[in-house]
Design a protein around this motif. Structure first.
Motif, PDB file in Angstrom:
ATOM      1  N   THR A  53     -44.395  50.360  18.175  1.00  0.00           N
ATOM      2  CA  THR A  53     -44.634  48.958  18.524  1.00  0.00           C
ATOM      3  C   THR A  53     -46.123  48.680  18.720  1.00  0.00           C
ATOM      4  O   THR A  53     -46.628  47.633  18.319  1.00  0.00           O
ATOM      5  N   GLN A  54     -46.818  49.643  19.338  1.00  0.00           N
ATOM      6  CA  GLN A  54     -48.230  49.455  19.674  1.00  0.00           C
ATOM      7  C   GLN A  54     -49.141  49.457  18.447  1.00  0.00           C
ATOM      8  O   GLN A  54     -50.288  49.033  18.534  1.00  0.00           O
ATOM      9  N   VAL A  55     -48.639  49.978  17.324  1.00  0.00           N
ATOM     10  CA  VAL A  55     -49.427  49.907  16.088  1.00  0.00           C
ATOM     11  C   VAL A  55     -48.782  48.910  15.118  1.00  0.00           C
ATOM     12  O   VAL A  55     -48.961  48.993  13.908  1.00  0.00           O
ATOM     13  N   ASP A  56     -48.024  47.974  15.703  1.00  0.00           N
ATOM     14  CA  ASP A  56     -47.440  46.846  14.965  1.00  0.00           C
ATOM     15  C   ASP A  56     -46.413  47.280  13.927  1.00  0.00           C
ATOM     16  O   ASP A  56     -46.240  46.622  12.912  1.00  0.00           O
ATOM     17  N   ILE A  57     -45.740  48.401  14.198  1.00  0.00           N
ATOM     18  CA  ILE A  57     -44.639  48.828  13.335  1.00  0.00           C
ATOM     19  C   ILE A  57     -43.399  48.871  14.221  1.00  0.00           C
ATOM     20  O   ILE A  57     -43.343  49.637  15.179  1.00  0.00           O
ATOM     21  N   HIS A  58     -42.451  48.005  13.909  1.00  0.00           N
ATOM     22  CA  HIS A  58     -41.371  47.775  14.866  1.00  0.00           C
ATOM     23  C   HIS A  58     -40.130  48.604  14.533  1.00  0.00           C
ATOM     24  O   HIS A  58     -39.070  48.095  14.206  1.00  0.00           O
ATOM     25  N   LYS A  59     -40.367  49.919  14.602  1.00  0.00           N
ATOM     26  CA  LYS A  59     -39.329  50.927  14.387  1.00  0.00           C
ATOM     27  C   LYS A  59     -39.271  51.810  15.618  1.00  0.00           C
ATOM     28  O   LYS A  59     -40.289  52.011  16.297  1.00  0.00           O
ATOM     29  N   GLN A  60     -38.088  52.377  15.874  1.00  0.00           N
ATOM     30  CA  GLN A  60     -37.901  53.164  17.103  1.00  0.00           C
ATOM     31  C   GLN A  60     -38.479  54.571  16.945  1.00  0.00           C
ATOM     32  O   GLN A  60     -37.762  55.534  16.689  1.00  0.00           O
TER      33      GLN A  60
ATOM     34  N   LEU B  72     -43.526  63.755  32.167  1.00  0.00           N
ATOM     35  CA  LEU B  72     -42.846  63.574  30.877  1.00  0.00           C
ATOM     36  C   LEU B  72     -41.757  62.500  30.979  1.00  0.00           C
ATOM     37  O   LEU B  72     -41.623  61.659  30.089  1.00  0.00           O
ATOM     38  N   ALA B  73     -41.002  62.515  32.086  1.00  0.00           N
ATOM     39  CA  ALA B  73     -39.944  61.514  32.272  1.00  0.00           C
ATOM     40  C   ALA B  73     -40.538  60.115  32.386  1.00  0.00           C
ATOM     41  O   ALA B  73     -40.018  59.149  31.811  1.00  0.00           O
ATOM     42  N   THR B  74     -41.629  59.999  33.126  1.00  0.00           N
ATOM     43  CA  THR B  74     -42.310  58.704  33.274  1.00  0.00           C
ATOM     44  C   THR B  74     -42.760  58.196  31.914  1.00  0.00           C
ATOM     45  O   THR B  74     -42.556  57.031  31.546  1.00  0.00           O
ATOM     46  N   CYS B  75     -43.369  59.110  31.170  1.00  0.00           N
ATOM     47  CA  CYS B  75     -43.918  58.764  29.861  1.00  0.00           C
ATOM     48  C   CYS B  75     -42.803  58.324  28.897  1.00  0.00           C
ATOM     49  O   CYS B  75     -42.947  57.319  28.194  1.00  0.00           O
ATOM     50  N   ILE B  76     -41.704  59.047  28.879  1.00  0.00           N
ATOM     51  CA  ILE B  76     -40.576  58.693  28.005  1.00  0.00           C
ATOM     52  C   ILE B  76     -40.084  57.286  28.341  1.00  0.00           C
ATOM     53  O   ILE B  76     -39.880  56.449  27.453  1.00  0.00           O
ATOM     54  N   GLN B  77     -39.939  56.981  29.630  1.00  0.00           N
ATOM     55  CA  GLN B  77     -39.436  55.659  30.024  1.00  0.00           C
ATOM     56  C   GLN B  77     -40.437  54.561  29.676  1.00  0.00           C
ATOM     57  O   GLN B  77     -40.060  53.471  29.225  1.00  0.00           O
ATOM     58  N   HIS B  78     -41.727  54.862  29.848  1.00  0.00           N
ATOM     59  CA  HIS B  78     -42.785  53.898  29.516  1.00  0.00           C
ATOM     60  C   HIS B  78     -42.757  53.583  28.011  1.00  0.00           C
ATOM     61  O   HIS B  78     -42.804  52.415  27.615  1.00  0.00           O
ATOM     62  N   GLU B  79     -42.657  54.640  27.184  1.00  0.00           N
ATOM     63  CA  GLU B  79     -42.681  54.433  25.730  1.00  0.00           C
ATOM     64  C   GLU B  79     -41.394  53.773  25.238  1.00  0.00           C
ATOM     65  O   GLU B  79     -41.427  52.943  24.334  1.00  0.00           O
ATOM     66  N   LEU B  80     -40.256  54.130  25.848  1.00  0.00           N
ATOM     67  CA  LEU B  80     -38.999  53.485  25.476  1.00  0.00           C
ATOM     68  C   LEU B  80     -39.054  51.988  25.754  1.00  0.00           C
ATOM     69  O   LEU B  80     -38.516  51.184  24.999  1.00  0.00           O
ATOM     70  N   ASP B  81     -39.696  51.624  26.844  1.00  0.00           N
ATOM     71  CA  ASP B  81     -39.883  50.201  27.154  1.00  0.00           C
ATOM     72  C   ASP B  81     -40.611  49.491  26.012  1.00  0.00           C
ATOM     73  O   ASP B  81     -40.243  48.388  25.624  1.00  0.00           O
ATOM     74  N   HIS B  82     -41.669  50.136  25.482  1.00  0.00           N
ATOM     75  CA  HIS B  82     -42.414  49.523  24.373  1.00  0.00           C
ATOM     76  C   HIS B  82     -41.487  49.167  23.213  1.00  0.00           C
ATOM     77  O   HIS B  82     -41.618  48.109  22.601  1.00  0.00           O
ATOM     78  N   LEU B  83     -40.542  50.080  22.929  1.00  0.00           N
ATOM     79  CA  LEU B  83     -39.622  49.841  21.800  1.00  0.00           C
ATOM     80  C   LEU B  83     -38.717  48.651  22.065  1.00  0.00           C
ATOM     81  O   LEU B  83     -38.159  48.064  21.146  1.00  0.00           O
TER      82      LEU B  83
END
Ligand code: NI
Length: 167
Positions: free
Chosen positions: A50-57, A127-138
């Motif tokens: 998402t952050q590089v404007d590609i809207h794939k999971q 790692l858990a924090t990071c996974i949740q943060h990145e999942l939010d982006h998606l």
């Protein structure tokens, strides 16, 4: 490989929900490699497509200090959340801004790796924090969305001022 441009908050493209990846092909793997290079060069510990404007999971994460633990998550799903942890977070799309966010202390996530193999991971701590943060982006969500309205307005004003200066 290539360094991709990271969208900056409050760009509305960051609010776009990502679609599932149907097939992990050569183009997908190139995107994953470019995302990893972009994350390392920033430098950061996680990046969502998402952050590089590609809207794939697709997510890349490396919380090691020596870039030795690259983790790739395609179509990730959290199947377990446990406990509560409050940690200071930052984001490559909101540079220079850090604040506390409450999340699950540990999670179980299932996803596909770079080769399309399914795996399950139990994660806690950073790692858990990071996974949740990145999942939010998606899902089109940024960590700033968890802050108070007052703080969100401040962050938005700060980012816009910086973007005007840069323009
Ligand atoms: Ni982020």
């Amino acid at each position: 490989m290539a360094i991709l441009e990271i969208i900056q908050y409050p760009d509305p493209r960051l609010n776009t929900p990502a679609k599932r990846v149907e097939k992990i092909d050569a183009a997908t793997r190139k995107l994953i490699d470019d995302m990893a290079e972009t994350m390392y060069s920033a430098p950061g510990v996680g990046l969502a497509a998402t952050q590089v404007d590609i809207h794939k999971q697709i997510i890349v994460i490396d919380v090691s200090e020596d870039h030795s633990d690259l983790r790739v998550f395609v179509n990730p799903e959290v199947t377990r959340r446990e406990g509560v942890a409050v940690n200071q977070e930052g984001c490559l799309s909101v540079p220079g801004i850090y604040d506390n966010v409450e999340r699950a202390e540990s999670v179980t996530v299932t996803a596909l790796d770079r080769n399309g193999a399914r795996f399950t991971l139990n994660a806690s701590g950073l790692l858990a924090t990071c996974i949740q943060h990145e999942l939010d982006h998606l899902q089109g969500k940024v960590f700033v969305d968890y802050l108070s309205d007052l703080k969100q307005n401040r962050v938005r004003a700060k980012m816009k001022k910086r973007q005007r200066k840069a323009a």
